[in-house]
Scaffold this motif. Sequence first.
Motif, PDB file in Angstrom:
ATOM      1  N   THR A   1      36.835  39.483  54.407  1.00  0.00           N
ATOM      2  CA  THR A   1      37.010  38.162  55.015  1.00  0.00           C
ATOM      3  C   THR A   1      38.060  37.329  54.298  1.00  0.00           C
ATOM      4  O   THR A   1      38.666  36.446  54.903  1.00  0.00           O
ATOM      5  CB  THR A   1      35.664  37.422  55.037  1.00  0.00           C
ATOM      6  OG1 THR A   1      35.081  37.486  53.728  1.00  0.00           O
ATOM      7  CG2 THR A   1      34.700  38.086  56.018  1.00  0.00           C
ATOM      8  N   CYS A   2      38.310  37.618  53.033  1.00  0.00           N
ATOM      9  CA  CYS A   2      39.381  36.915  52.309  1.00  0.00           C
ATOM     10  C   CYS A   2      40.736  37.217  52.934  1.00  0.00           C
ATOM     11  O   CYS A   2      41.684  36.451  52.780  1.00  0.00           O
ATOM     12  CB  CYS A   2      39.399  37.351  50.848  1.00  0.00           C
ATOM     13  SG  CYS A   2      37.868  37.055  49.974  1.00  0.00           S
ATOM     14  N   HIS A   3      40.848  38.345  53.610  1.00  0.00           N
ATOM     15  CA  HIS A   3      42.125  38.801  54.181  1.00  0.00           C
ATOM     16  C   HIS A   3      42.160  38.647  55.694  1.00  0.00           C
ATOM     17  O   HIS A   3      42.974  39.288  56.352  1.00  0.00           O
ATOM     18  CB  HIS A   3      42.353  40.283  53.832  1.00  0.00           C
ATOM     19  CG  HIS A   3      42.541  40.552  52.374  1.00  0.00           C
ATOM     20  ND1 HIS A   3      42.737  41.816  51.866  1.00  0.00           N
ATOM     21  CD2 HIS A   3      42.576  39.716  51.312  1.00  0.00           C
ATOM     22  CE1 HIS A   3      42.876  41.742  50.557  1.00  0.00           C
ATOM     23  NE2 HIS A   3      42.771  40.489  50.198  1.00  0.00           N
TER      24      HIS A   3
ATOM     25  N   GLY B   1      36.926  44.392  50.485  1.00  0.00           N
ATOM     26  CA  GLY B   1      36.283  43.072  50.450  1.00  0.00           C
ATOM     27  C   GLY B   1      35.320  43.019  49.283  1.00  0.00           C
ATOM     28  O   GLY B   1      34.311  43.743  49.276  1.00  0.00           O
ATOM     29  N   GLU B   2      35.612  42.164  48.336  1.00  0.00           N
ATOM     30  CA  GLU B   2      34.903  42.190  47.052  1.00  0.00           C
ATOM     31  C   GLU B   2      33.383  42.094  47.191  1.00  0.00           C
ATOM     32  O   GLU B   2      32.647  42.775  46.494  1.00  0.00           O
ATOM     33  CB  GLU B   2      35.420  41.048  46.170  1.00  0.00           C
ATOM     34  CG  GLU B   2      34.823  40.997  44.788  1.00  0.00           C
ATOM     35  CD  GLU B   2      35.164  42.231  43.950  1.00  0.00           C
ATOM     36  OE1 GLU B   2      36.222  42.844  44.188  1.00  0.00           O
ATOM     37  OE2 GLU B   2      34.357  42.580  43.066  1.00  0.00           O
ATOM     38  N   VAL B   3      32.929  41.242  48.105  1.00  0.00           N
ATOM     39  CA  VAL B   3      31.485  41.038  48.159  1.00  0.00           C
ATOM     40  C   VAL B   3      30.772  42.000  49.112  1.00  0.00           C
ATOM     41  O   VAL B   3      29.550  42.028  49.160  1.00  0.00           O
ATOM     42  CB  VAL B   3      31.131  39.585  48.551  1.00  0.00           C
ATOM     43  CG1 VAL B   3      31.638  38.611  47.518  1.00  0.00           C
ATOM     44  CG2 VAL B   3      31.679  39.237  49.917  1.00  0.00           C
ATOM     45  N   MET B   4      31.529  42.757  49.872  1.00  0.00           N
ATOM     46  CA  MET B   4      30.911  43.636  50.861  1.00  0.00           C
ATOM     47  C   MET B   4      30.770  45.078  50.374  1.00  0.00           C
ATOM     48  O   MET B   4      29.845  45.788  50.772  1.00  0.00           O
ATOM     49  CB  MET B   4      31.763  43.666  52.142  1.00  0.00           C
ATOM     50  CG  MET B   4      31.823  42.350  52.864  1.00  0.00           C
ATOM     51  SD  MET B   4      30.209  41.902  53.551  1.00  0.00           S
ATOM     52  CE  MET B   4      30.644  40.457  54.506  1.00  0.00           C
TER      53      MET B   4
ATOM     54  N   GLY C   1      45.092  40.570  47.784  1.00  0.00           N
ATOM     55  CA  GLY C   1      44.714  39.385  47.018  1.00  0.00           C
ATOM     56  C   GLY C   1      43.268  39.424  46.577  1.00  0.00           C
ATOM     57  O   GLY C   1      42.938  39.007  45.465  1.00  0.00           O
ATOM     58  N   CYS C   2      42.378  39.911  47.450  1.00  0.00           N
ATOM     59  CA  CYS C   2      40.974  39.978  47.067  1.00  0.00           C
ATOM     60  C   CYS C   2      40.860  40.979  45.910  1.00  0.00           C
ATOM     61  O   CYS C   2      41.168  42.166  46.051  1.00  0.00           O
ATOM     62  CB  CYS C   2      40.125  40.392  48.261  1.00  0.00           C
ATOM     63  SG  CYS C   2      38.347  40.286  47.959  1.00  0.00           S
ATOM     64  N   ASP C   3      40.467  40.464  44.804  1.00  0.00           N
ATOM     65  CA  ASP C   3      40.290  41.156  43.516  1.00  0.00           C
ATOM     66  C   ASP C   3      41.048  42.473  43.318  1.00  0.00           C
ATOM     67  O   ASP C   3      42.186  42.491  42.883  1.00  0.00           O
ATOM     68  CB  ASP C   3      38.800  41.353  43.262  1.00  0.00           C
ATOM     69  CG  ASP C   3      38.120  40.035  42.934  1.00  0.00           C
ATOM     70  OD1 ASP C   3      38.591  38.978  43.408  1.00  0.00           O
ATOM     71  OD2 ASP C   3      37.120  40.039  42.210  1.00  0.00           O
ATOM     72  N   LYS C   4      40.428  43.610  43.634  1.00  0.00           N
ATOM     73  CA  LYS C   4      41.011  44.898  43.252  1.00  0.00           C
ATOM     74  C   LYS C   4      42.215  45.273  44.101  1.00  0.00           C
ATOM     75  O   LYS C   4      42.968  46.182  43.741  1.00  0.00           O
ATOM     76  CB  LYS C   4      39.973  46.033  43.364  1.00  0.00           C
ATOM     77  CG  LYS C   4      38.628  45.730  42.755  1.00  0.00           C
ATOM     78  CD  LYS C   4      38.705  45.321  41.313  1.00  0.00           C
ATOM     79  CE  LYS C   4      37.343  44.902  40.803  1.00  0.00           C
ATOM     80  NZ  LYS C   4      36.835  43.626  41.345  1.00  0.00           N
TER      81      LYS C   4
ATOM     82  N   GLY D   1      40.851  33.252  53.082  1.00  0.00           N
ATOM     83  CA  GLY D   1      41.503  33.197  51.775  1.00  0.00           C
ATOM     84  C   GLY D   1      40.597  33.722  50.681  1.00  0.00           C
ATOM     85  O   GLY D   1      39.394  33.926  50.865  1.00  0.00           O
ATOM     86  N   THR D   2      41.208  33.923  49.540  1.00  0.00           N
ATOM     87  CA  THR D   2      40.489  34.477  48.400  1.00  0.00           C
ATOM     88  C   THR D   2      39.686  33.372  47.708  1.00  0.00           C
ATOM     89  O   THR D   2      39.867  32.185  47.987  1.00  0.00           O
ATOM     90  CB  THR D   2      41.487  35.114  47.416  1.00  0.00           C
ATOM     91  OG1 THR D   2      42.534  34.175  47.149  1.00  0.00           O
ATOM     92  CG2 THR D   2      42.091  36.371  47.990  1.00  0.00           C
ATOM     93  N   CYS D   3      38.817  33.760  46.794  1.00  0.00           N
ATOM     94  CA  CYS D   3      37.905  32.816  46.149  1.00  0.00           C
ATOM     95  C   CYS D   3      38.675  31.606  45.604  1.00  0.00           C
ATOM     96  O   CYS D   3      39.777  31.748  45.065  1.00  0.00           O
ATOM     97  CB  CYS D   3      37.153  33.498  45.015  1.00  0.00           C
ATOM     98  SG  CYS D   3      35.913  34.657  45.618  1.00  0.00           S
ATOM     99  N   ASN D   4      38.048  30.438  45.739  1.00  0.00           N
ATOM    100  CA  ASN D   4      38.752  29.200  45.383  1.00  0.00           C
ATOM    101  C   ASN D   4      38.649  28.847  43.903  1.00  0.00           C
ATOM    102  O   ASN D   4      39.231  27.854  43.456  1.00  0.00           O
ATOM    103  CB  ASN D   4      38.249  28.043  46.258  1.00  0.00           C
ATOM    104  CG  ASN D   4      36.734  27.963  46.284  1.00  0.00           C
ATOM    105  OD1 ASN D   4      36.063  28.488  45.397  1.00  0.00           O
ATOM    106  ND2 ASN D   4      36.198  27.311  47.308  1.00  0.00           N
TER     107      ASN D   4
ATOM    108  N   THR E   1      38.921  36.551  39.630  1.00  0.00           N
ATOM    109  CA  THR E   1      39.861  37.672  39.467  1.00  0.00           C
ATOM    110  C   THR E   1      40.994  37.609  40.477  1.00  0.00           C
ATOM    111  O   THR E   1      42.144  37.940  40.161  1.00  0.00           O
ATOM    112  CB  THR E   1      39.098  39.000  39.591  1.00  0.00           C
ATOM    113  OG1 THR E   1      38.035  38.999  38.641  1.00  0.00           O
ATOM    114  CG2 THR E   1      40.006  40.178  39.323  1.00  0.00           C
ATOM    115  N   ALA E   2      40.712  37.153  41.703  1.00  0.00           N
ATOM    116  CA  ALA E   2      41.756  37.143  42.727  1.00  0.00           C
ATOM    117  C   ALA E   2      42.927  36.258  42.307  1.00  0.00           C
ATOM    118  O   ALA E   2      44.074  36.712  42.230  1.00  0.00           O
ATOM    119  CB  ALA E   2      41.179  36.678  44.055  1.00  0.00           C
ATOM    120  N   SER E   3      42.643  34.982  42.020  1.00  0.00           N
ATOM    121  CA  SER E   3      43.749  34.078  41.665  1.00  0.00           C
ATOM    122  C   SER E   3      44.312  34.380  40.283  1.00  0.00           C
ATOM    123  O   SER E   3      45.492  34.125  40.032  1.00  0.00           O
ATOM    124  CB  SER E   3      43.299  32.618  41.769  1.00  0.00           C
ATOM    125  OG  SER E   3      43.218  32.256  43.134  1.00  0.00           O
TER     126      SER E   3
HETATM  127 FE1  FES Z   1      37.627  38.118  47.959  1.00  0.00          FE
HETATM  128 FE2  FES Z   1      36.592  36.672  45.813  1.00  0.00          FE
HETATM  129  S1  FES Z   1      35.547  37.811  47.378  1.00  0.00           S
HETATM  130  S2  FES Z   1      38.624  37.052  46.382  1.00  0.00           S
END
Ligand code: FES
Length: 572
Positions: free
Chosen positions: A55-57, A87-90, A123-126, A195-198, A202-204
């Motif tokens: 979802t970040c993407h 997706g980092e959380v999925m 952008g999402c973490d890894k 967007g990635t975590c605010n 790790t993403a930003s």
């Molecule tokens: Fe995608 Fe944090 S879950 S950047």
Amino acid sequence: MPNSPESLRSFRWYGTEHLRSFAHRQRTMQIGFRRKDFVGRPVIGIVNTWSEMSTCHYHLRERAEEVRRGVWRAGGFPIELPAMSLGEVMVKPSTMFYRNFLAMETEELLRSHPVDGVVLMGGCDKTTPALLMGAFSMGLPAIFLPAGPMLNGVWRGQRIGVGTDSKRFWDDLRGGRITQEEWGEIEETMTRANGTCNTMGTASTMTSIVEAMGLSLPGASSIPAVDSAHPRMATDVGERIVEMVWQDLKPAGIVTDEAIENGIVTWMALGGSTNAAVHLVAMARRLGRRLSLDDMAAVARRVPVIADMMPSGRFLMEDFYYAGGLRALLWRIRDFLHLDAPTVSGRPLGDTIRNAMVHNDEVIRPLDNPVNHRPALAVVRGNLAPDGAVVKPSAASPHLLEHTGRAVVFDGYEDMSARIDDESLAVDETSVFVLRHGGPVAAGMPEWGDMQIPKKLLRKGVRDILRVSDARMSGTRDGTCVLHVAPEAAVGGPLALVRDGDPIRLSTAEGRLDLLVEETEMARRRAAWTAPPPSYERGYGAMFTAHVLQANEGADFDYLARPGTVKDPSIY
Ligand code: FES
């Protein structure tokens, strides 16, 4: 250097008179393109990690169109290459388990197709290190296009950050300080847009490091995903990558030792995620460069944390953008940077940040007024971590950074989940939680290292205790967590030998992590130790387990991290 259409790599597919070239052209015409659209033009691969499970993407499908616009304008031919989305959380068990998979996919997508240059959309973490590791190994001109952070979360008038506040409110719920109804409201208001975590998770952290290393266009990493500047930046990326193909500007010409140091300096000033320690080592090794934990810790000791961002501080990425974004932060820390380092823009880093202004000194603080006087990274070694472990002092409790306490040992995630809230668990605020079997070989190195605080301690008002593990921690989290302990327990690292009640001493000032048990007793336990059974007997997991390196070596696969020749398939 490709200085003519005939010298382009893609010309070997499209330009020659051969039955195979006939088929390549024919199949491209099959989807509606004319010969003059693609023959003799730089073919730009757009590696896109869009998916509805990432979802970040979620906006990257649109952004690919905006990249195409730029590529067409500059005289190139864009082709989109979908890649695994992480997706980092999925993704379970952990996106880290698949980072090397995406890296390998990226490299082979580029190798096997008629591509001259590449735009990497992630952008999402890894996804950031994975895309770049693959692109580094392939060696084509490449620009990283960051997905951009999401907007601030807001609940009942207060700024709330993904990850950092999720954990805080979860502890509040478990400790009885908020209601189930309030928890439900927070769930609905925390993530307001793509967007990635605010937070400075790790993403930003990674997208900012990558920009500072010269691999994104100036300012790109700070633009919120839904801001109209983001699609404009995507179009600029499309234009620029075509120029880079003609200039033959490849990652190896950008990612020098100085560029890597610029990335590390930026990470420390941001108070960024400990996960960068693993990813940067892996990225550097793909270019044949050696980087150690000690190199990073040395930078951390001299660069203050000046971005007042969660989890080390108070603000979020939307605030950071309005405060001037990364360019402003880099200008403020310019004395720590190698300003002549090259960038994908074609200009040295110093030119790209010159006179960028900070508009809010609370968000991006002056150098003489840092967020706190603790560094964003410390490395500890000792008989419990012979090859090192990392801590994030800026997001830890000062009183626990020098601490001795008795171990409470968990043998993996299931054991921890089953017992953490057991009222009979022998734990108090001086205890040291030890979680083993969270390392690369045991579990793909998931983010289990910020173990939950037991309910019975939360009720007493305890918000942090010392935690030690061979796992990682989400970059959005705070707490006193010693992470990435190497070697991990599953390969016989000393973490495997700890028993409940053993005293453990952490001294970040001395850079030590020690199990205060006699060596004779340690030797006895070592002799009795047997390796746990493998988690995977077949498939990707079996390959992963057989080839993954330890955390201090970047957790890449041994056969990907090493140099070596690979036959160019374009000869066929
Ligand atoms: Fe995608 Fe944090 S879950 S950047």
